[in-house]
Design an enzyme around this catalytic site. Structure first.
Site, PDB file in Angstrom:
ATOM      1  N   CYS A   4     -16.495   1.485   0.268  1.00 23.11           N
ATOM      2  CA  CYS A   4     -15.381   0.081   0.209  1.00 23.11           C
ATOM      3  C   CYS A   4     -15.059   0.850   1.933  1.00 23.11           C
ATOM      4  O   CYS A   4     -14.703   0.094   2.240  1.00 23.11           O
ATOM      5  CB  CYS A   4     -14.307   1.035  -0.885  1.00 23.11           C
ATOM      6  SG  CYS A   4     -13.373   2.447  -0.430  1.00 23.11           S
ATOM      7  N   ARG A  23     -13.595  -8.999   0.506  1.00 20.25           N
ATOM      8  CA  ARG A  23     -11.878  -8.838   0.298  1.00 20.25           C
ATOM      9  C   ARG A  23     -11.398 -10.230   0.409  1.00 20.25           C
ATOM     10  O   ARG A  23     -10.015 -10.103  -0.039  1.00 20.25           O
ATOM     11  CB  ARG A  23     -11.745  -7.785   1.508  1.00 20.25           C
ATOM     12  CG  ARG A  23     -11.760  -6.311   0.664  1.00 20.25           C
ATOM     13  CD  ARG A  23     -11.097  -5.470  -0.454  1.00 20.25           C
ATOM     14  NE  ARG A  23     -10.281  -5.396   0.046  1.00 20.25           N
ATOM     15  CZ  ARG A  23      -9.637  -4.661   0.777  1.00 20.25           C
ATOM     16  NH1 ARG A  23     -10.072  -3.660   0.885  1.00 20.25           N
ATOM     17  NH2 ARG A  23      -7.929  -4.474   0.016  1.00 20.25           N
ATOM     18  N   HIS A  65      -7.098   1.038  -6.608  1.00 17.90           N
ATOM     19  CA  HIS A  65      -7.436  -0.050  -5.673  1.00 17.90           C
ATOM     20  C   HIS A  65      -7.943  -1.751  -5.595  1.00 17.90           C
ATOM     21  O   HIS A  65      -9.118  -1.152  -5.806  1.00 17.90           O
ATOM     22  CB  HIS A  65      -7.940   0.770  -4.596  1.00 17.90           C
ATOM     23  CG  HIS A  65      -7.641   0.220  -3.103  1.00 17.90           C
ATOM     24  ND1 HIS A  65      -7.953  -1.131  -3.263  1.00 17.90           N
ATOM     25  CD2 HIS A  65      -8.955   0.081  -1.917  1.00 17.90           C
ATOM     26  CE1 HIS A  65      -7.476  -1.219  -1.441  1.00 17.90           C
ATOM     27  NE2 HIS A  65      -8.884  -0.989  -1.087  1.00 17.90           N
ATOM     28  N   GLN A  71     -10.096  -3.895  -3.924  1.00 19.64           N
ATOM     29  CA  GLN A  71     -11.088  -3.683  -3.641  1.00 19.64           C
ATOM     30  C   GLN A  71     -11.818  -3.954  -4.718  1.00 19.64           C
ATOM     31  O   GLN A  71     -13.595  -4.224  -4.228  1.00 19.64           O
ATOM     32  CB  GLN A  71     -11.058  -1.631  -3.305  1.00 19.64           C
ATOM     33  CG  GLN A  71     -12.623  -1.335  -2.996  1.00 19.64           C
ATOM     34  CD  GLN A  71     -13.205  -2.054  -2.042  1.00 19.64           C
ATOM     35  OE1 GLN A  71     -11.942  -2.297  -0.356  1.00 19.64           O
ATOM     36  NE2 GLN A  71     -14.436  -2.970  -1.041  1.00 19.64           N
ATOM     37  N   ASP A 123     -17.287   6.743  -1.821  1.00 24.49           N
ATOM     38  CA  ASP A 123     -15.960   6.718  -1.553  1.00 24.49           C
ATOM     39  C   ASP A 123     -16.040   7.708   0.146  1.00 24.49           C
ATOM     40  O   ASP A 123     -16.635   8.888  -0.196  1.00 24.49           O
ATOM     41  CB  ASP A 123     -14.912   6.683  -2.015  1.00 24.49           C
ATOM     42  CG  ASP A 123     -13.940   5.685  -1.414  1.00 24.49           C
ATOM     43  OD1 ASP A 123     -13.654   5.551   0.562  1.00 24.49           O
ATOM     44  OD2 ASP A 123     -12.948   6.485  -2.649  1.00 24.49           O
ATOM     45  N   ARG A 130       0.941  -1.296  -0.207  1.00 25.59           N
ATOM     46  CA  ARG A 130      -0.126  -0.676  -0.059  1.00 25.59           C
ATOM     47  C   ARG A 130       1.019   1.168  -0.816  1.00 25.59           C
ATOM     48  O   ARG A 130       1.697   1.283   1.347  1.00 25.59           O
ATOM     49  CB  ARG A 130      -0.774   0.183   0.953  1.00 25.59           C
ATOM     50  CG  ARG A 130      -1.535   1.852   1.438  1.00 25.59           C
ATOM     51  CD  ARG A 130      -3.235   1.211   2.287  1.00 25.59           C
ATOM     52  NE  ARG A 130      -3.976   0.436   1.683  1.00 25.59           N
ATOM     53  CZ  ARG A 130      -5.306   0.082   2.326  1.00 25.59           C
ATOM     54  NH1 ARG A 130      -5.554   1.071   3.288  1.00 25.59           N
ATOM     55  NH2 ARG A 130      -5.688  -0.643   1.293  1.00 25.59           N
TER      56      ARG A 130
HETATM   57  N1   CP Z   1     -11.341  -0.767   1.772  1.00 22.25           N
HETATM   58  C1   CP Z   1     -10.352  -0.985   2.350  1.00 22.25           C
HETATM   59  O1   CP Z   1      -9.252  -0.653   1.848  1.00 22.25           O
HETATM   60  O2   CP Z   1     -10.087  -0.309   3.491  1.00 22.25           O
HETATM   61  P1   CP Z   1      -8.367  -0.880   4.445  1.00 22.25           P
HETATM   62  O3   CP Z   1      -8.247   1.177   4.306  1.00 22.25           O
HETATM   63  O4   CP Z   1      -8.972  -0.274   6.218  1.00 22.25           O
HETATM   64  O5   CP Z   1      -7.521  -1.458   4.108  1.00 22.25           O
HETATM   65  N1  NVA Z   2     -10.183   6.697  -1.151  1.00 24.13           N
HETATM   66  C1  NVA Z   2      -9.824   6.411  -0.331  1.00 24.13           C
HETATM   67  C2  NVA Z   2      -9.687   4.925   0.020  1.00 24.13           C
HETATM   68  C3  NVA Z   2      -9.066   3.991   0.928  1.00 24.13           C
HETATM   69  C4  NVA Z   2      -9.707   2.615   1.452  1.00 24.13           C
HETATM   70  C5  NVA Z   2      -8.125   5.967   0.305  1.00 24.13           C
HETATM   71  O1  NVA Z   2      -7.186   6.793  -0.746  1.00 24.13           O
HETATM   72  O2  NVA Z   2      -7.848   6.923   1.394  1.00 24.13           O
END
Ligand code: CP
Ligand code: NVA
Length: 302
Positions: free
Chosen positions: A261, A289, A130, A133, A221, A103
């Site tokens: 999400c 997930r 993502h 997701q 989101d 990430r």
């Molecule tokens: N939706 C999602 O990726 O959640 P987290 O940020 O908790 O991993």
């Molecule tokens: N768009 C959000 C998604 C979190 C899962 C972010 O990037 O923080």
């Protein structure tokens, strides 16, 4: 050759449908208490430059359930945080673990890691996409609506990383997406142009009601993605007309579902009555997930 999963378009239509079928099977087996250790002695290194609840827990639990092991790696505790090159990290990790999930703050970092790793690299969220997701979202839409072909999704709010993966996914699923964003926060022109060129079915509007009218799925989101915390007040003000509430849900098709999400700012982008309603697929979306990432790990590693 090693396979990576960095963009939702790193899999074909056929691979997507196999993956979801496998995820459904794993979900059913888990419900019956059946776990097959197909990834025994495999290890997933998980680098998190940003916070996570769902991604971290689902990958870690998923690896365990498949008989393997996952390592949570905070870059601050790694030499990466002291300036060790991504490419060197990639080379060294390739000697220790079977795959890397990252990430990352910047999509380029994911690409660089993948370019120098000899093992599969999975994008667990970047500023561009993502994809994990969206795999879970597609599985969830199929569970609730029994199809994806022709399904109309209204994306309400920020044209962000999750939105980009959703737009690209229409090339694989036959869904259509109508994005309603404030002009300043619409998906980037080049992203939309390239997606349409590759066959994506997407339309960009400003009015949330226009997007929601006739939609099968209302999806949103957070208005404040990770790293945008300083813009919180301004964003909250700009996005308020894009709240997913009962009034907006009433514009959608009868039987329409709502998705997010997570993590959600309750009563900002989505109201309590909507996220907690009977048409909320949000909790299945989170659960899926686990199942779909297990299927992905098996595909990349077994
Ligand atoms: N939706 C999602 O990726 O959640 P987290 O940020 O908790 O991993
Ligand atoms: N768009 C959000 C998604 C979190 C899962 C972010 O990037 O923080």
């Amino acid at each position: 050759m090693k396979k990576d999963f960095i963009s939702i378009l790193d899999i074909s239509r056929e691979e997507l449908s196999n993956l979801i079928a496998h995820a459904r099977k794993l979900k059913e087996e888990r419900r019956m208490g059946v776990h097959t250790p197909v990834l025994a002695h495999k290890t997933l290194g998980m680098i998190f430059e940003k916070s996570s609840t769902r991604t971290r827990i689902s990958f870690e639990a998923g690896m365990f359930e498949l008989g393997g092991h996952a390592l949570f790696l905070n870059p601050k505790d790694m030499q990466l945080g002291r300036g060790e090159a991504i490419r060197d990290t990639a080379r060294v990790m390739s000697r220790f673990v079977s795959a890397i999930m990252i990430r990352a703050n910047r999509h380029d970092e994911v690409l660089e890691l993948a370019a120098h790793a000899d093992i599969p690299v999975i994008n667990g969220l970047s500023d561009r996409e993502h994809p994990c997701q969206i795999l879970a979202d597609i599985m969830t839409i199929e569970e609730w609506l029994f199809r994806t072909e022709g399904v109309r999704v209204a994306w309400i709010g920020d044209g962000n990383n999750v939105c980009t993966s959703l737009i690209l996914s229409t090339i694989l699923t036959g869904m259509e997406v109508v994005v309603a964003s404030p002009p300043e926060f619409a998906p980037k022109d080049d992203v939309v142009r390239d997606a349409i060129r590759m066959g994506a079915k997407v339309r960009i509007v400003n009015d949330p009601r226009e997007a929601a009218t006739g939609a099968d799925v209302i999806m949103t989101d957070t208005w404040i993605s990770m790293g945008q915390e300083e813009e919180i007040d301004r964003r909250r003000q700009i996005f308020m007309p894009y709240q997913v509430n009962a009034e907006l849900m009433a514009c959608a098709k009868p039987g329409a579902i709502v998705m997010h999400c997570l993590p959600a700012h309750r009563n900002w982008e989505i109201t309590d009555d909507v996220i907690d309603s009977k048409v909320s697929a949000v909790w299945d979306q989170a659960e899926n997930r686990l199942h779909v990432q297990k299927a992905l790990l098996v595909r990349l590693l077994a």
